[in-house]
Design an enzyme around this catalytic site. Sequence first.
Site, short mmCIF file in Angstrom:
data_model
loop_
_atom_site.label_atom_id
_atom_site.label_comp_id
_atom_site.label_asym_id
_atom_site.label_seq_id
_atom_site.Cartn_x
_atom_site.Cartn_y
_atom_site.Cartn_z
N ILE A 113 -11.37 -13.19 15.97
CA ILE A 113 -10.88 -14.34 16.73
C ILE A 113 -11.94 -14.85 17.70
O ILE A 113 -12.09 -16.05 17.91
CB ILE A 113 -9.60 -13.94 17.52
CG1 ILE A 113 -8.56 -13.32 16.59
CG2 ILE A 113 -9.01 -15.13 18.25
CD1 ILE A 113 -8.17 -14.18 15.42
N GLU A 114 -12.68 -13.93 18.30
CA GLU A 114 -13.68 -14.30 19.30
C GLU A 114 -14.87 -15.03 18.70
O GLU A 114 -15.28 -16.08 19.18
CB GLU A 114 -14.18 -13.03 20.02
CG GLU A 114 -13.21 -12.44 21.02
CD GLU A 114 -13.18 -13.22 22.32
OE1 GLU A 114 -13.87 -14.26 22.44
OE2 GLU A 114 -12.44 -12.79 23.23
N THR A 115 -15.48 -14.44 17.67
CA THR A 115 -16.79 -14.91 17.23
C THR A 115 -16.98 -14.94 15.72
O THR A 115 -18.10 -15.15 15.26
CB THR A 115 -17.89 -13.99 17.82
OG1 THR A 115 -17.67 -12.65 17.33
CG2 THR A 115 -17.85 -13.99 19.33
#
Length: 429
Positions: free
Chosen positions: A132-134
Amino acid sequence: MLKRLLLITLAISLTACQTTPSSEDVHSLPSELPTLEEPSNSDSLSHTPLQKVNDAPATKPQDAKDVWQRIRQQVSFAPSQHPRVVKRIEWYLKHPNYMHTISKRAKPLLYYIVTEIEKRGLPIELALMPLIETDFDMQAYSHKHASGLWQLTPLIAKHYGLTINPWYDGRQDLIDSTNAALDFLTYLHRRFDGNWYHAIAAYNTGEGRVLRAIANNRKAGKPTDFFALNLPRQTRHYVPKLLAATQLLKQQLMPFPAIDNTPAITVVSLPSATILDNSSQWSMLAKLNTGYARFPALLGGPNRLVMPVEKAQEWAQYTQNLPTMPSQQWQSYTIRRGDSLSVIAASYGVNVSQLKSFNQLKSDKIRIGDKLLLPILAEQQVTYTVKSGDSLWRIAKQFNVSINKLKQWNQMSRSTLQIGERLTIFLAP
């Protein structure tokens, strides 16, 4: 479309999920742990075991053949039928090749991350947070100066002991950043009295903002579960993204290309102040050790490297023959009257602690006539002024460096340039 919506609704009703942060949000510094009044509503359970959809798996999660399967067998978050989750599931289903890209990037990393989460007894869903982050990009930067796989800000990174200097950024190191991120999440879980949705939202937007949202709802007599809170738009969609990805994996609504459930990497010792004298032979290390900003100069970081498992023995043999005297990457400096470590360090673009590390000095005392070992890197720094027609791709090609490194050296999250902007570029010796 109706058939797809029915499938999504059925899957949501059977599975469990959770939440994560987005790559462009600020993580605020942890405060002292206060006592909260009472747990929040529907999402307050730390681990709510799912009702079993199928018979129990024949193997333990750790014995699964595929890391995704290992995660799938341990999903434990309560299911959600919220429209934001459904909408995100639809997005994933419209991009069937997305998980192929994710699996390719995650292949050398995911086994390690899952193992560390299991060691701490944390929810397995946290292993999907880098997705989700990166999208599992270890060199990602956000416009808020968050960096790395887990998108840690400089403030949080330093609070949890990560090193950040011109040579090394622990936020882009798999080992350091994973430890710091899991420490931070553990703190937030306690901070929000066992509510993982609140903890993950706070990871994304800051604990103070989530606490205020909870307090405002409580004062107004409203529910305090995550979906009822008035939070920034990115955070409102952050948890649903994680929940949707978890449900896709749990219910196998789309393929997650298999990743062998065996160690892909190992950690090996690194002689202090090493500059690889055969960088082409070890070029694969640059992708696994992105914390080192000026590869093949492995300076300023921990005395270890992340290494493909199959290369560990070769590395052990290689380090036995590393040059101990100055090579083309090193130079000898003779101490003169008036010199000090700080003066010499400033002249050669290093700091005193690095200079002492290079020469295994235990004190700041030096003597006239003694020789110091210094890296030949100060002359390799270039300042480039952006001109009309330039792009990151064109500049990277001109200097034979990667776009990711250009961004790392200049702490850039954007891909656009402004005429007159000055970029720092380090050329390998």
